[in-house]
Design an enzyme around this catalytic site. Structure first.
Site: not given
Ligand code: CP
Ligand code: NVA
Length: 310
Positions: A225, A294, A127, A266, A130, A100
């Site tokens: 989101d 997930r 992502h 999400c 997701q 990440r």
């Molecule tokens: N939806 C998602 O990726 O959540 P987190 O940021 O908690 O991993």
């Molecule tokens: N768009 C959001 C998604 C979180 C899972 C972010 O990048 O924070």
């Protein structure tokens, strides 16, 4: 070497297979319990996470393997060591890696230099994990993917929107994005172009609009989101709140969609921002089924990329 960096180069059959596999894993977890015995997953994190981190770690444990959480703050990568040296070294120790990161270019560089599969656990651009599990959730709730209409509302120059555009267009779901006007809030142009080509092939449609009511009309799925993605500075909060407020998912807006429509986010979510409390905690909301899936989908993804067929 198969990696999962974004969904743009996946095809409908691969996604359908993954959805079916995740559903089978969910129904019959014991069948898979030793499938990654003695395998190690490295989990590199440069940003916070609840769902992604915990579901991958639990998933690996349940498949009989082991996961290592590796906070990039404690790594020489990008500071005392190049991304490529880190990737070459780490991939000599472990069997699969998730990362990440802020920058999508860095995960591409990392994957190029890795000897083991690399999974994008979220970058600023996409992502994919997701959206794969969301497709599973949609399939479970609606019994199909093709022919549905998904309306995405809110911040659209973001990872989730980009991956939704690819995932929906590949699977034949019409997607309407309702967002403020301007490059900063709309999906990237090259993603829209590519998604339009994918949609043409699957027989679906892509529409970008600035009219929230038009976006949700006849929708089967309403998706939103965070307006404050992990990389957005806190000082932009008030300004973004006023810019995105016309796209907030509230009961009035939900009532413009189909009666049996479902609400998705999400997560993480803030009540009073991208959706109201009555929507996210109401009967149409499936956000915690989304979160649960997930776990099942992470397992399916790891098995596929590691070539384990059960
Ligand atoms: N939806 C998602 O990726 O959540 P987190 O940021 O908690 O991993
Ligand atoms: N768009 C959001 C998604 C979180 C899972 C972010 O990048 O924070």
């Amino acid at each position: 070497m198969d990696h999962l960096l974004d969904l743009g180069n996946w095809n409908e059959e691969e996604i359908k297979d993954l959805v079916e596999k995740a559903i089978d894993i969910k129904k019959n977890p014991e069948k898979y319990q030793n499938s990654l015995k003695n395998k190690t997953l490295l989990m590199i994190f440069e940003k916070p996470s609840l769902r992604t981190r915990v579901s991958f770690e639990v998933g690996m444990t349940q498949l009989g393997g082991h996961a290592i959480y590796y906070n990039l703050m404690t790594s020489p990568m990008g500071k005392k060591e190049s991304v490529s040296d880190t990737a070459k070294t780490a991939s000599r120790y472990v069997d699969i890696i998730i990362a990440r990161l802020y920058s999508h270019d860095i995960i591409i560089d990392f994957a190029k230099n890795s000897e083991v599969p690399v999974i994008n656990a979220l970058t600023d651009f996409s992502h994919p994990c997701q959206i794969l599990s969301d497709l599973q959730t949609i399939y479970e709730k609606k019994g199909k993917l093709k022919g549905l209409k998904l309306a995405y509302l809110g911040d659209s120059n973001n990872n989730v929107t980009h991956s939704l555009l690819y995932g929906c267009s590949i699977c034949g779901i019409d997607i309407v994005v309702g967002c403020p006007e301007g490059e900063k809030y709309e999906p990237k142009k090259d993603v829209i172009e590519k998604a339009k080509k994918l949609a043409e092939a699957s027989g679906s449609k892509i529409i970008i609009t600035h009219d929230a009511e038009k976006a949700v009309s006849e929708a089967d799925i309403i998706y939103t989101d965070s307006w404050m993605s992990y990389h957005i500075p806190e000082e932009e909060k008030e300004q973004r709140k006023s810019i995105f407020m016309p796209y907030q998912v509230n009961t009035e807006l939900m009532n413009q969609a189909k009666k049996d429509s479902i609400f998705m986010n999400c997560l993480p979510a803030i009540r009073g921002m991208e959706q109201t409390e009555d929507v996210i905690d109401g009967p149409q909301s499936i956000v915690f089924d989304q979160a649960e899936n997930r776990l099942h989908m992470q397992k399916a993804i790891m098995l596929k990329l590691m070539g384990v067929d059960i």
